[in-house]
Design a protein around this motif. Structure first.
Motif: not given
Length: 310
Positions: A50-53, A35-38, A103-104, A44-48
């Motif tokens: 984070a969502i998987e985590s 989440t920090v990285a996003w 969601s991703i 949005v790639g890093l958001l995806s």
């Protein structure tokens, strides 16, 4: 003997529980890091990733409940044990993975329409890499112990973490390429690729869960081990038929009809059945064996091979 088996089961349950708690802790740590990285990069790639985590955390929580339930001893209502509870956990995890992928995909589609730049790439990718290292270590540990203890829920959770690592590496490389080249459209395309990979993992888990609930036979390696264990008895004039196998969570079930001379005493037949059951249990540990003694000379014995007797 009963007390010692209970103690072994309790120790195994405690070990599996500790590992799932470790998985939960790892998921919380990676959620925070990704989440920090996003937030640092806006990718949005890093958001995806984070969502998987987040899905990892929910899945690990479900696996914890399933493993504790599956480890309970048999009772009057569940005389064959509770091991199949693990299949429900694996199936639920599969559906959660697919929901995360959806969601991703939605987030990525929006970014495809409205591309945006990404910032502080170096720091963001470093944080994401640390999170991936945590997942890699924990995932390998879960798979190793899950295989050793025949826990589909633990192994599934470990495989999910390793899938997360693979996708994270892809995301990190992709985001780095975006930063170098300025190709903004690549960021949402990476997220869509992550979503597709997650869907594949979810479908695999659902299929495996369904196979277990439908009493699928043991893997070929274990079936061959059972047949190899029975083969030496042929030299004593003992035959077998109606061999059936199935897997139920961490437990395997084998049933077989044993054909012996009709003039044998009950004691002789019983000794052979004890030897047969021991041989199968040694060949495939964690197996419950059911045997049925039949006189080889009786035509009814030879006809008794189907699941439903005519």
């Amino acid at each position: 003997m009963g007390v010692s088996l209970t103690l072994v089961a309790a120790a195994e349950r405690a070990l599996l529980t500790r590992l799932i708690l470790l998985s939960l802790a790892a998921s919380l740590a990676t959620i925070a890091l990704k989440t920090v990285a996003w937030r640092l990069t806006g990718s949005v790639g890093l958001l995806s990733d984070a969502i998987e985590s987040v899905v990892n955390f929910v899945a690990a929580a479900g696996a914890l409940v399933a493993i504790r339930w599956a480890s309970r001893p048999s009772d009057e209502e569940h005389m064959y044990g509770h091991e199949k509870a693990e299949y429900f956990a694996a199936g639920i995890e599969g559906f959660l993975i697919i929901a995360a992928a959806a969601s991703i995909a939605v987030a990525a589609a929006g970014r495809l329409v409205h591309p945006a730049s990404i910032d502080q790439v170096g720091v963001g990718l470093a944080v994401s890499a640390i999170a991936s290292g945590v997942n890699l270590a924990v995932g390998l540990a879960l798979i190793r112990v899950g295989r050793g203890h025949r826990s589909i829920a633990l192994e599934a959770d470990g495989r999910h973490l390793l899938t997360d690592v693979v996708t994270s590496v892809g995301v990190i490389v992709g985001v780095a390429i975006v930063a170098i080249t300025g190709w903004r459209v690549l960021d949402p395309l990476i997220a869509l690729a992550v979503a597709a990979n997650i869907v594949l993992t979810g479908v695999t888990l659902i299929r495996r869960s369904g196979g277990g609930l439908m009493d699928r036979v043991l893997p070929d390696v274990e079936q061959n081990a059972v047949r190899a264990a029975l083969a030496p008895f042929a030299a004593e004039g003992i035959g077998f038929h109606a061999l059936r196998t199935r897997r139920s969570g961490r437990r395997s079930f084998v049933s077989v009809h044993v054909l012996v001379p009709g003039d044998w005493s009950v004691q002789e037949g019983h000794r052979v059945l004890e030897r047969v059951e021991l041989a199968v249990r040694q060949a495939v540990p964690g197996t419950t064996v059911f045997t049925h003694l039949e006189p080889v000379e009786d035509p009814a014995s030879l006809a008794d091979t189907e699941l439903d007797r005519v």
